[in-house]
Design an enzyme around this catalytic site. Sequence first.
Site, short mmCIF file in Angstrom:
data_model
loop_
_atom_site.label_atom_id
_atom_site.label_comp_id
_atom_site.label_asym_id
_atom_site.label_seq_id
_atom_site.Cartn_x
_atom_site.Cartn_y
_atom_site.Cartn_z
N GLU A 130 -7.12 4.63 7.53
CA GLU A 130 -7.30 6.05 7.58
C GLU A 130 -8.33 6.47 6.18
OE1 GLU A 130 -3.74 5.16 5.63
OE2 GLU A 130 -1.75 4.66 7.45
N GLY A 135 1.94 2.14 10.57
CA GLY A 135 2.79 3.22 10.59
C GLY A 135 3.29 3.74 11.81
N GLU A 195 -5.53 -5.86 10.34
CA GLU A 195 -4.61 -4.93 10.82
C GLU A 195 -4.82 -3.83 11.45
OE1 GLU A 195 -2.55 -3.17 7.04
OE2 GLU A 195 -4.13 -1.72 6.78
N HIS A 215 -9.32 0.83 3.76
CA HIS A 215 -8.58 0.80 5.65
C HIS A 215 -8.76 1.47 6.07
CE1 HIS A 215 -3.73 2.35 6.04
NE2 HIS A 215 -3.78 1.34 5.73
N SER A 242 3.07 -2.83 9.94
CA SER A 242 4.41 -2.70 10.64
C SER A 242 5.11 -3.83 10.37
CB SER A 242 4.61 -1.11 12.15
OG SER A 242 4.43 -0.60 12.37
N ASN A 286 0.80 -1.61 0.44
CA ASN A 286 0.06 -0.12 0.22
C ASN A 286 1.36 1.42 0.01
OD1 ASN A 286 -2.15 2.44 0.68
ND2 ASN A 286 -2.00 1.56 2.61
N LYS A 338 0.19 3.97 -0.41
CA LYS A 338 -0.49 5.31 0.48
C LYS A 338 -0.27 7.14 -0.30
CE LYS A 338 0.44 3.27 4.33
NZ LYS A 338 0.11 3.62 5.97
C1 PEP Z 1 -0.83 -0.24 5.98
O1 PEP Z 1 -0.75 1.55 5.32
O2 PEP Z 1 -1.67 -0.41 5.36
C2 PEP Z 1 0.38 -0.24 6.53
C3 PEP Z 1 0.45 -1.79 7.33
O3 PEP Z 1 1.35 0.24 6.84
P1 PEP Z 1 2.36 0.30 7.60
O4 PEP Z 1 2.83 -1.21 6.76
O5 PEP Z 1 3.70 1.27 7.10
O6 PEP Z 1 2.64 -0.60 9.10
#
Ligand code: PEP
Length: 248
Positions: free
Chosen positions: A95, A169, A163, A93, A209, A6, A8
């Site tokens: 976000e 993040g 997630e 997601h 992460s 992803n 972003k």
């Molecule tokens: C994400 O954006 O779905 C995500 C898991 O980001 P990160 O791996 O940076 O935590």
Amino acid sequence: MIFAGNWKLNMGPKAVQNFFKEFKEANINEETQKQCYFFPQNLSLSSAIAAAEGLNVNLGSQNIAAEKSGAFTGENSLEVLEELKLAYCLIGHSERRSIFKEDLNDIRAKMNLLNSSAVSAILCIGESLEEREAGKTNEVLKEQLETALLEVPETKDFILAYEPVWAIGTGKVASPEMAEEAHLFVRNFLKEKYSEEKAKNTAILYGGSVKPESSKGLSQMPNIDGFLIGGASLKVDSFKGIIDNSES
Ligand code: PEP
């Protein structure tokens, strides 16, 4: 295993070209390429389609409008995803849920829109730290799954991504055991709602992460079928590191 990046708001058209140039140089075999999914921002999608020519990777959009067409300035339409022959779209997601205030009904509408299309969702679900600490993880996951999948038939393919919001993040990855517990809950939900077969055939990704170092332990868990990766998907080295360390 599925490895989904992803991107972003990172990776403009030029950066995408460089990424796929390096990806080609990394000599990742064809079968593994098929396991790789990338979600560039929509302004970079055409560049990604051109740069990924000759590869067997999958490309998709980070979001779509809940309506098929119409006056929705600034949104991305399913019709265009179909025209570009993109087979996947991230839906829900965290976000989108927290920053853009998409609620359970918005996410259900987007899932329903995909029902009659060739585009499959990667539906993201997950609890906040507050919800986890209050012992509400399963309750939250159940509500997110129940509403989003309410009208999605067994015949429609989709992928799920667990997630935990507190892990996205932040550098705080869930332990393999903690992630496995949530994945098992999700698998059982699918079994109850649909069937044993649907539960078995639906990939459940972990996101939050993931780095090359953490991917090994997570990938050994029986109900973790891949990763949704943010930061570590921006460089071929770290993305490939995750692939190389994962056990299929
Ligand atoms: C994400 O954006 O779905 C995500 C898991 O980001 P990160 O791996 O940076 O935590």
